[in-house]
Design a protein around this motif. Structure first.
Motif, PDB file in Angstrom:
ATOM      1  N   UNK A  23       0.814  -1.113  -0.109  1.00 50.84           N
ATOM      2  CA  UNK A  23       0.031   0.004   0.031  1.00 50.84           C
ATOM      3  C   UNK A  23       0.633   1.361  -0.069  1.00 50.84           C
ATOM      4  N   UNK A  24       2.250   1.229   0.561  1.00 50.05           N
ATOM      5  CA  UNK A  24       2.847   2.376   0.473  1.00 50.05           C
ATOM      6  C   UNK A  24       3.913   2.409  -0.950  1.00 50.05           C
ATOM      7  N   UNK A  25       3.615   1.415  -1.631  1.00 50.60           N
ATOM      8  CA  UNK A  25       4.353   1.359  -3.084  1.00 50.60           C
ATOM      9  C   UNK A  25       5.384   0.285  -3.441  1.00 50.60           C
ATOM     10  N   UNK A  26       5.469  -0.474  -2.445  1.00 55.32           N
ATOM     11  CA  UNK A  26       6.467  -1.612  -2.682  1.00 55.32           C
ATOM     12  C   UNK A  26       5.848  -2.676  -3.877  1.00 55.32           C
ATOM     13  N   UNK A  27       6.811  -3.296  -4.748  1.00 58.16           N
ATOM     14  CA  UNK A  27       6.232  -4.161  -5.543  1.00 58.16           C
ATOM     15  C   UNK A  27       6.473  -5.513  -4.734  1.00 58.16           C
ATOM     16  N   UNK A  28       5.344  -6.280  -4.690  1.00 59.55           N
ATOM     17  CA  UNK A  28       5.076  -7.229  -3.977  1.00 59.55           C
ATOM     18  C   UNK A  28       5.351  -8.777  -4.733  1.00 59.55           C
ATOM     19  N   UNK A  29       6.560  -9.528  -4.332  1.00 64.58           N
ATOM     20  CA  UNK A  29       6.425 -10.650  -4.860  1.00 64.58           C
ATOM     21  C   UNK A  29       6.222 -11.895  -3.653  1.00 64.58           C
ATOM     22  N   UNK A  30       5.011 -12.395  -3.808  1.00 59.62           N
ATOM     23  CA  UNK A  30       4.661 -13.320  -2.651  1.00 59.62           C
ATOM     24  C   UNK A  30       5.132 -14.670  -3.136  1.00 59.62           C
ATOM     25  N   UNK A  31       5.891 -15.227  -2.352  1.00 60.39           N
ATOM     26  CA  UNK A  31       6.303 -16.836  -2.499  1.00 60.39           C
ATOM     27  C   UNK A  31       5.279 -17.886  -2.293  1.00 60.39           C
ATOM     28  N   UNK A  32       4.397 -17.432  -1.352  1.00 64.76           N
ATOM     29  CA  UNK A  32       3.180 -18.293  -1.155  1.00 64.76           C
ATOM     30  C   UNK A  32       2.258 -18.541  -2.345  1.00 64.76           C
ATOM     31  N   UNK A  33       1.920 -17.183  -2.886  1.00 62.12           N
ATOM     32  CA  UNK A  33       1.091 -17.149  -4.057  1.00 62.12           C
ATOM     33  C   UNK A  33       1.723 -17.806  -5.396  1.00 62.12           C
ATOM     34  N   UNK A 185       4.981   0.788  12.938  1.00 64.51           N
ATOM     35  CA  UNK A 185       6.366   0.037  12.654  1.00 64.51           C
ATOM     36  C   UNK A 185       6.492   0.042  11.348  1.00 64.51           C
ATOM     37  N   UNK A 186       5.374  -0.549  10.762  1.00 61.51           N
ATOM     38  CA  UNK A 186       5.933  -0.801   9.133  1.00 61.51           C
ATOM     39  C   UNK A 186       6.164   0.494   8.452  1.00 61.51           C
ATOM     40  N   UNK A 187       5.378   1.594   8.883  1.00 57.03           N
ATOM     41  CA  UNK A 187       5.471   2.772   7.964  1.00 57.03           C
ATOM     42  C   UNK A 187       6.991   3.544   8.394  1.00 57.03           C
ATOM     43  N   UNK A 188       7.617   3.042   9.702  1.00 59.60           N
ATOM     44  CA  UNK A 188       8.746   3.523   9.817  1.00 59.60           C
ATOM     45  C   UNK A 188       9.912   2.848   9.269  1.00 59.60           C
TER      46      UNK A 188
END
Length: 195
Positions: A23-33, A185-188
């Motif tokens: 949601x902050x803009x990271x490109x997510x590569x989800x190994x489980x998916x 914490x994640x925002x930081x």
């Protein structure tokens, strides 16, 4: 591009953290998916799993019966290793494709449940570990995922120890509390990653 590894024990809340980072803009590569994608019906990955474990790991619809396969591999480390030998190379290849498609300035977050177990920390610029106490994790697995306590404990025991995960961490996100505390914490962490 910054390549970030994200991991945590089952039930720690890694999915919540990965969703926040996305949601902050990271490109997510989800190994489980990706692990589900590479053993979808009709794939060479599923054919290899059936060849190794037999047709009993297929459901009536021809798709992988995950609970049946889980009952085999989580009770026997050698069988788990055999499954990983099939699935992990396929997931790595698909991850590399997704990473190659990301923008040059992207923060690419690889959600990798078994990062510590498989010694993958050196592949990433930074590693984020989502940490929660064993009791909190057990409660989430039983209460939220509907696992039997014995199954939940077996899954937890099949993973790296908390100490092994923390040893590879550049950032630790403690997830024993509220969603608001987690978000803070994640925002930081995100701000440090993008500074």
């Amino acid at each position: 591009m910054r390549k970030i590894g994200l991991t945590g024990g089952i039930g720690a809340g890694k999915s919540a953290v990965s969703q926040l980072l996305a949601s902050y803009g990271a490109v997510l590569v989800d190994s489980d998916l990706l692990a589900r994608e590479v053993v979808a019906p009709g794939t060479p990955g599923l054919a290899a799993v059936v060849e190794e474990f037999g047709p009993g790991v297929l459901g009536p619809d021809g798709a992988l019966d995950r609970p049946a396969l889980g009952a085999i591999v989580f009770a026997d480390p050698a069988r788990l290793q055999a499954l990983n030998a099939i699935v992990h190379p396929l997931v790595r290849a698909r991850s590399a494709e997704l990473e190659a498609a990301a923008a040059p300035d992207a923060v690419v977050v690889h959600d990798v449940p078994l990062l510590a177990e498989n010694g993958l920390a050196p592949l990433y610029d930074r590693v984020i570990v989502v940490d929660a106490s064993e009791q909190v994790r057990l409660d989430r697995l039983v209460r939220l995922r509907g696992m039997a306590e014995q199954e939940a404990r077996a899954r937890m025991a099949a993973q790296a120890t908390r100490e092994q995960r923390l040893a590879v961490a550049d950032f630790v996100v403690a997830n024993n509390g509220s969603l608001a505390e987690l978000e803070q914490q994640v925002k930081a962490v995100w701000e440090q990653l993008t500074a």
